[in-house]
Each structure stands twice: as C-alpha cells, then as structure tokens.
Scaffold this motif. Sequence first.
Motif, PDB file in Angstrom:
ATOM      1  N   GLU A 199       3.989  -9.718  11.005  1.00  0.00           N
ATOM      2  CA  GLU A 199       2.759  -8.970  11.263  1.00  0.00           C
ATOM      3  C   GLU A 199       2.200  -9.250  12.659  1.00  0.00           C
ATOM      4  O   GLU A 199       0.982  -9.454  12.821  1.00  0.00           O
ATOM      5  CB  GLU A 199       1.700  -9.325  10.220  1.00  0.00           C
ATOM      6  N   HIS A 206      -0.036 -12.601   3.608  1.00  0.00           N
ATOM      7  CA  HIS A 206       1.305 -12.359   4.169  1.00  0.00           C
ATOM      8  C   HIS A 206       2.379 -13.166   3.446  1.00  0.00           C
ATOM      9  O   HIS A 206       3.540 -12.787   3.429  1.00  0.00           O
ATOM     10  CB  HIS A 206       1.311 -12.692   5.668  1.00  0.00           C
ATOM     11  N   ARG A 242      -9.911 -15.825   9.334  1.00  0.00           N
ATOM     12  CA  ARG A 242      -8.944 -14.808   8.923  1.00  0.00           C
ATOM     13  C   ARG A 242      -7.511 -15.293   9.094  1.00  0.00           C
ATOM     14  O   ARG A 242      -6.575 -14.681   8.557  1.00  0.00           O
ATOM     15  CB  ARG A 242      -9.173 -13.510   9.713  1.00  0.00           C
ATOM     16  N   MET A 266      -4.942 -14.311   6.272  1.00  0.00           N
ATOM     17  CA  MET A 266      -3.663 -13.628   6.533  1.00  0.00           C
ATOM     18  C   MET A 266      -2.512 -14.418   5.941  1.00  0.00           C
ATOM     19  O   MET A 266      -1.602 -13.850   5.340  1.00  0.00           O
ATOM     20  CB  MET A 266      -3.451 -13.457   8.041  1.00  0.00           C
TER      21      MET A 266
END
Lengths: 64, 64, 227, 227
Positions: free
Chosen positions: D111, D23, D15, D19
């Motif tokens: 994030e 992102h 992940r 991401m």
Amino acid sequence: MKETLLDILCCPLDKAELELEVIREDDEEILEGRLICTECGEEYPIEDGIPNLLPPDMRDEATA
Amino acid sequence: MKETLLDILCCPLDKAELELEVIREDDEEILEGRLICTECGEEYPIEDGIPNLLPPDMRDEATA
Amino acid sequence: MNVATEFDSWAAEGRDRGMEERHWHTAKHVLARMPVEAGETVLDLGTGSGYALRALRETRSAGQCYGLDGAPEMLRNARDYTDDDAIGFVRGDFDALPFATDSVDHVFSMEAFYYAQNPIQTLREIRRVLRPGGTFYCAVNYYEENVHSHVWQENISIEMTRWSAPEYRDAFREAGLFVAGQENVPDTETEIPDESAFPTEEWEARAAMVERYRELGTLLTVGVAPS
Amino acid sequence: MNVATEFDSWAAEGRDRGMEERHWHTAKHVLARMPVEAGETVLDLGTGSGYALRALRETRSAGQCYGLDGAPEMLRNARDYTDDDAIGFVRGDFDALPFATDSVDHVFSMEAFYYAQNPIQTLREIRRVLRPGGTFYCAVNYYEENVHSHVWQENISIEMTRWSAPEYRDAFREAGLFVAGQENVPDTETEIPDESAFPTEEWEARAAMVERYRELGTLLTVGVAPS
Ligand SMILES: Nc1ncnc2c1ncn2[C@@H]1O[C@H](CSCC[C@H](N)C(=O)O)[C@@H](O)[C@H]1O
Ligand SMILES: Nc1ncnc2c1ncn2[C@@H]1O[C@H](CSCC[C@H](N)C(=O)O)[C@@H](O)[C@H]1O
C-alpha cells in the motif's frame, strides 16, 4: 542504526559509497552523525538513529 | 496435431530439429507420420495425431 | 515403460476425469496466478485430461499449448476432450523434453512432477525450454509437510520424490531456476463431513482432514528462468 | 516534501498502527509467499510502522532488514516499535533509492508503491538494487479494477498512480523486471455486517463491500530481477 547496517547505503544521487562521521553513539548504534558521499561530497545527516538519505532537493529544512 | 504445432518439437536425445514425413492427414492436422531427427536420424512416429517423442529406450513396442 | 503401464490403467478407469475434478479445486487458483499473456506458449507436464491447457486458452487467450504425458491412454482421452487447433498432445518423458531450447513461455505441472525419474534433470530440462523470464508453476499434493500424502507411495509402482518446501526451493536453484515464490494453496471445496461421520474409511479424525485440505492443500513453487 | 507533510500527520494520529492492523489481513499472506531464506536482506518500501520487517525477522530469520519511508514521524514510530539490531530505518524517496546496486535479496511494499512520483523510475531503482533472481513483492489496494478505491484520491494531496493488473505487468517489464506472477489476495478478516446494516456510512450495499474485500482484495504483482 547499527553501523553494520550502513554498509549497503549509498548516495541517492550518484549511488557512490558514503563515509561515516559519528557525532554521538551508544553501545549499540549510531545516534547522530553524517554520511558523506565519497563522490559528490553531499552530506546526509543521521538524527535519532535514522539516516536521512532524501535527495537534497527533497529535503525540507524543518525536519532534516 | 496441427503442423504449425510441430515447429518447436525437437529430438529428445540431442535436441536437434526434426523433419516431418506425412503418412495421413485430414483438412486440419497430421494424423499419421514420422518425425526424423536431422542430426541422429532417430525416427519418432505420429499416431492418431499424437507424436511419440519418448526417448527410444523408453518406447515400449506394444503401444508405439 | 513404467509410467504408461501405471497411468494407462488410470485413464482406462476414468481416473483422468476424476483427478481433473479434484485437482481443479486448487489448480484453478494456481493457473490464475500465472502471468500468461495472450498468444504465449504454454507447456503442461503430465497433462492428464488436458484441462489446464483448455482453461488457459479460454480464460487467458494463451497461444500454442502443449500437453506432454508418458501414458498414451491419457493422451488419447485428452485429445478427445479437446476441440482446439492450438492445443497439441505429445508423448514424452519429463527427463528428456522434446522441445527446442528457449521455445516456451510458461510451464505448468499439477500433481505430476514428483513422478520424474530424475527430478533435477527434469528441472534442468524445464530451464532449457523456457525463454528468459519464463515461469514454471509446479504444484504438488505429495510432499514432505503433507504427512497425509506419505502413504500414497504404497499404492503405486513408480518411485515418487517426496521433497519438503525448502527442498523444492533448493532443487530449483540447483537446476538454475530463480525461486520467485512458494505457497500452500488450500482446497476449500473438498467436502469435509461433520464430526459425527469420523472415523471415515479414509480419515481417522476430522482435524486431520481439515489439515490436509484447508491448511496444507497444494504446495506451489514458482520458478523463473534466468537470462 | 509532500510525502512528509501528508504522512507525518497520519503517523501523529496513530494511523500507522491502524494501517498495520488492516493491511495485515492480506500482507501476512503476501509475506508468506516470499521466498526469503534465512540471512537474506530485505527492503520494505514505504514501511509505515515497520511491521513487515519485524514479521520476516521473526518467522523467516531474514538477515539485515531496511525500512525506507519518506515521512520522519512514521520512521520515528517504527523505530520505537522495533527492538532488533538487524532492522534499520532510513528516510529516502522511492525514486532515488539510497542502496547499492545488487545489494538486496527481496523488496516488499504494501500500500505504498502508487505514491511514487515516477513509478517506472521506482521500478528501475528496485531492479538496480536487487541481486539477480531477487524478488519484488508489490501489494496495492488502490488499483484500476478495485473501483471502490477510486475515491481515495479525493482525500489525499499526493497524486496516486492507478494502474490495472495488466498495466502493472507491463510496467514491471518496461523497467526490466521479469513478471513471475500476479493475484488478488482476498481479505477474509475485515468484518462485513449483516444485510440489515446497509447502507452504512461507507458502503451503499453489502455486495459492494463483499466485492471489495473478499474478491478484489489486495493486488499482488511479483517481479524478479534478471541476471
Ligand atoms: N516421467 C513422466 N513423463 C511424462 N509423463 C509422466 C511421467 N510420470 C507421470 N506422468 C504423467 O503425469 C500424470 C500425473 S496425474 C496428473 C494429471 C493432471 N495434471 C491433473 O492434474 O489431473 C499422468 O497422466 C502420468 O501419465
Ligand atoms: N515517494 C515516497 N518515498 C518514500 N516513502 C513514501 C513515498 N510515498 C509514500 N511513502 C510512504 O509510504 C507509506 C504508505 S502507508 C503504508 C505503510 C505500510 N506499508 C503499511 O502497510 O501499513 C507511508 O508511510 C508514506 O510515508
């Protein structure tokens, strides 16, 4: 991690300077070692080129 | 322009405070008047509600 | 005064409203990024029609707002368009701001800064009037990287400063402002005709027009006054 | 440690790269606005795959770069992806930064900030490590105005801070940072299917998905360290 990059690292607790003890390095960087706080004496391990500067109470034995 | 808005205006030359002389006003604002520098004595006209705070050497007589 | 002569005729021809309409495409995004809190004091340098202050009053409840301009006809028009006691218009010059030290929370300027006779002096003045932590949002369409703007100098009698983006950052620092950020704000609204319409009167090729508006757009440099 | 347990499994499942890809749609715009000069030192808080530092090195010639993360698997992956002597990865916690006072020019965080156990303490630490005039670019997708993000808390064991845009500004100021700007950076790249595809597994209505990505996007708050 390159030794020059260690310059601005400090103890997460009292922000004092750290002393480097090299255990294993190659031509480029420190692979294993210890960073020792010149103020409180706390030891922070370097493993696989990555220093672990978590405050000691957040360090889990399994991975540190 | 409202009198309260004149508070932060200052002399463009020496940045000293200005003194207000009202010539004409209505219920809401100052329409004609003068702002006089408390330091250097320079006078700045207010005409049609708009203060002219150009440095004197940039003021063209025609419009000021 | 040069500025009055040049820009009074623009105001008389209605170019103040024309600029407002065109500049709004990017100015609204610039204004939206400003950290203006309710009640804060804002200064608009080269205010033209005064639209920026009206917008900040309406959308952000800005406090006392000052629109400074060198051209009396611009100011007369701006005053006519404005029905708000908290907005005042002042005639003055960028290089000798008639505002007290530490008296302003934020300074905005759209398509005006590069007309300053001495832009470093203007930046020093902006730093002086800003309170510690106050911001300067400086937006320009005329700048080095925007090659399509270079010809503008030919049509105007005032000498314009054509800095590049790094030169803006350096100049802010030289005048004692922190540089908080910089970006190109694209204009996504100016209509770009179909390929078949080119060359137009103004544009050789469609690609150039796309670059001018959609890519280069408005150069925004954000400064912050130190403590 | 909570963070390690949670995010090590993310890293193991790949992940981190997932991401990075998602992102990047907004992170690249955030990075482009940062006033990073050649040779300047950058710290990336919650670095994940480390992509932000690699980008700043390549595009802006940043100097020494530090990626801090609490999850060792994230760091191991990031180190694997990085072939650059000037980038180092450090395990640490947001609330107790292991960097000297005044040692960093810019801090970036995408994030990650809202996972801090004590976000005000994290902001104080950021202020401490930044040199005067240094910037903090804080980008989050989880925030009060983004109602579509509220459910995310259900899927994660760490307590997340859900501030509104004004709460971010207030918190920055409370920690002693100047607020230089704030904006919503839209994600124009996440594909939004045709009306006929809705409801999808994740989205009831197309309008909600448009709002989430094209309008709300990523909330960016920019702080500057005072002198
Ligand atoms: N040195 C100087 N001092 C004060 N005002 C100046 C100036 N040089 C130019 N100006 C003013 O700056 C304005 C530039 S035109 C831009 C107007 C407005 N900000 C808009 O976005 O539409 C003009 O109104 C002009 O009179
Ligand atoms: N308190 C804390 N201290 C240090 N790192 C933390 C943390 N809380 C969360 N993190 C890290 O923050 C990251 C959030 S995921 C975001 C990763 C990356 N910035 C990206 O944009 O893709 C994870 O890698 C997690 O391990």
